[in-house]
Design a protein around this motif. Structure first.
Motif, mmCIF file in Angstrom:
data_model
loop_
_atom_site.group_PDB
_atom_site.id
_atom_site.type_symbol
_atom_site.label_atom_id
_atom_site.label_comp_id
_atom_site.label_asym_id
_atom_site.label_seq_id
_atom_site.Cartn_x
_atom_site.Cartn_y
_atom_site.Cartn_z
ATOM 1 N N ASP A 1 78.738 17.215 29.610
ATOM 2 C CA ASP A 1 78.249 18.419 30.291
ATOM 3 C C ASP A 1 76.736 18.425 30.513
ATOM 4 O O ASP A 1 76.232 19.168 31.347
ATOM 5 C CB ASP A 1 78.643 19.666 29.487
ATOM 6 C CG ASP A 1 80.089 20.058 29.791
ATOM 7 O OD1 ASP A 1 80.657 19.490 30.748
ATOM 8 O OD2 ASP A 1 80.628 20.910 29.075
ATOM 9 N N THR B 1 70.501 18.827 39.347
ATOM 10 C CA THR B 1 71.862 19.249 39.672
ATOM 11 C C THR B 1 72.808 18.580 38.681
ATOM 12 O O THR B 1 72.663 17.385 38.409
ATOM 13 C CB THR B 1 72.214 18.789 41.104
ATOM 14 O OG1 THR B 1 71.156 19.186 41.980
ATOM 15 C CG2 THR B 1 73.518 19.400 41.576
ATOM 16 N N ARG C 1 78.693 18.784 35.900
ATOM 17 C CA ARG C 1 79.685 19.782 35.466
ATOM 18 C C ARG C 1 79.902 20.882 36.507
ATOM 19 O O ARG C 1 80.949 21.514 36.532
ATOM 20 C CB ARG C 1 79.246 20.416 34.138
ATOM 21 C CG ARG C 1 77.910 21.138 34.225
ATOM 22 C CD ARG C 1 77.592 21.959 32.976
ATOM 23 N NE ARG C 1 76.406 22.766 33.206
ATOM 24 C CZ ARG C 1 75.173 22.410 32.854
ATOM 25 N NH1 ARG C 1 74.969 21.258 32.237
ATOM 26 N NH2 ARG C 1 74.150 23.199 33.121
ATOM 27 N N GLU C 2 78.890 21.106 37.374
ATOM 28 C CA GLU C 2 79.026 22.150 38.389
ATOM 29 C C GLU C 2 80.119 21.821 39.401
ATOM 30 O O GLU C 2 80.624 22.705 40.076
ATOM 31 C CB GLU C 2 77.701 22.343 39.145
ATOM 32 C CG GLU C 2 76.582 22.920 38.299
ATOM 33 C CD GLU C 2 75.224 22.808 38.993
ATOM 34 O OE1 GLU C 2 75.186 22.786 40.237
ATOM 35 O OE2 GLU C 2 74.215 22.727 38.273
#
Lengths: 252, 130
Positions: free
Chosen positions: A34, A81, A84-85
């Motif tokens: 993560d 960035t 995990r997004e």
């Protein structure tokens, strides 16, 4: 669970000038945690899966401006960035739009550098001061007039966001015009008349149609669209000012 | 020997590739409705100048379903344009500093909505009191 490794699919638009006629998509399966950024995902690919993938990076903390790229079609810094997004969906990574691809995710920025040099991005004092006279002083209020525009890290995300630059690369573009404004708005600077020539030119601020995406993608909240559009007002004033008060090498 | 061969990507269909660009193109397209509306209004003015019969014909033509539908579309386009313009106008306004604080963008946008509301209410009041 936080440390459990998941796997995400990263697709990279590859372009190897020595073997490709045009860019092609290539897919990689990347195990990640993560806390991993997209840049770290790319580094994993280069270290473990495919050493031929090329991309630029340096500081890993959104200050050097090297690692800009299109992430799912949006200009972003890959260090800022996180993988995990996007998980469990895949990520598509492409070199910054509107700029020529040199190789894979690396773009040619010569045009930007040339434009940056042309605006003289440094303070040119109104009157030079000697060492004895001391430093060029400025109040906090005077500093506030340009401070936001001085946060630019030359990452070019705004150029990747600007369709007017994509359609006409002659356009000076958001980043350089924002930096131009940074120096013109500085109370210590005396070269704004010189820089107004860049502002007023066909390739200057009037090439902007206020799409506004440059400000949306800027990772440093510089708001280049504001700098460009305030200079449309300045350019208009400059025009009438020069009409009312003609100067120059007249008939003496 | 160099193997450099920079690849330039096509801009074809660029505005379909991103929601932000689509909204921008819709904003620009609203000007078409504004232009047609201005022409209709000009026609009305010319009808008014050329006498009562022409004026009444123009009024009747404005009540046709096509005219009503066009005016609803033009109104929607004008409202969309107004919203987007109010949203971007802080980028055109100079840095306004009151006291020591920079006036935030949201305040400039809110002020424009307030002015617009006052103008519309005044117009409505004038129209109703005639």
């Amino acid at each position: 669970m936080a440390d459990a490794k998941k796997t995400i699919e990263i697709e990279i638009l590859r372009y190897r000038p020595d073997q490709d006629q045009e860019p092609v998509w290539q897919s990689y399966q990347v195990p990640f945690t993560d806390d991993m950024s997209v840049l770290q995902g790319l580094q994993y690919i280069k270290d473990h899966l495919d050493g031929t993938v090329s991309f630029r990076w340096s500081c890993r903390m959104a200050i050097c401006g090297s690692c800009g790229m299109m992430i799912n079609n949006k200009p972003m810094l890959s260090c800022k960035t996180f993988l995990r997004e996007f998980y469990p969906a895949k990520i598509q990574i492409e070199a910054m739009r509107h700029l020529p691809i040199e190789k894979d995710l690396i773009v040619n920025i010569d045009d930007f550098i040339g434009k940056l040099e042309s605006i003289k991005p440094y303070i040119i004092p109104k009157a030079a001061r000697s060492l004895e006279q001391g430093e060029y002083l400025q109040t906090p209020a005077q500093r506030d007039k340009y401070e936001q525009f001085s946060s630019c890290i030359n990452c070019l995300l705004c150029y990747a966001a600007c369709p007017q630059y994509g359609l006409n690369p002659e356009f000076t573009g958001p980043g350089v015009l924002a930096l131009l404004h940074r120096y013109n708005a500085d109370s210590r600077d005396g070269a704004s008349a010189e820089r107004m020539a860049v502002v007023n030119a066909d390739t200057g601020v009037w090439g902007c149609t206020l799409v506004g995406y440059c400000s949306e993608v800027c990772p440093k909240q510089v708001d280049p669209a504001a700098a460009v559009n305030r200079n449309k007002v300045n350019s208009t004033l400059d025009y009438f000012y020069r009409m009312l008060i003609p100067k120059g090498e007249a008939s003496e | 020997m160099t193997t450099r061969k920079p690849y330039i990507r096509s801009m074809q269909g660029w505005w379909l590739k991103n929601t932000f660009y689509k909204k921008y193109m819709i904003r620009e397209a609203t000007s078409i409705f504004a232009a047609i509306y201005a022409l209709i209004l000009l026609e009305g003015l010319m009808a008014l100048a050329s006498g009562a019969a022409a004026w009444n014909d123009w009024l009747v033509s404005m009540r046709s379903p096509v005219a009503v539908i066009f005016h609803l579309l033009a109104l929607a386009a004008a409202i969309y344009h107004t919203i987007t313009w109010f949203a971007v106008s802080p980028k055109v306004a100079p840095n306004i500093i009151i006291g020591k604080q920079k006036v935030p963008a949201v305040a400039i946008t809110a002020l424009q909505y307030a002015i617009a509301a006052i103008l519309y209410l005044t117009l409505l009041w004038v129209a109703l009191s005639i």
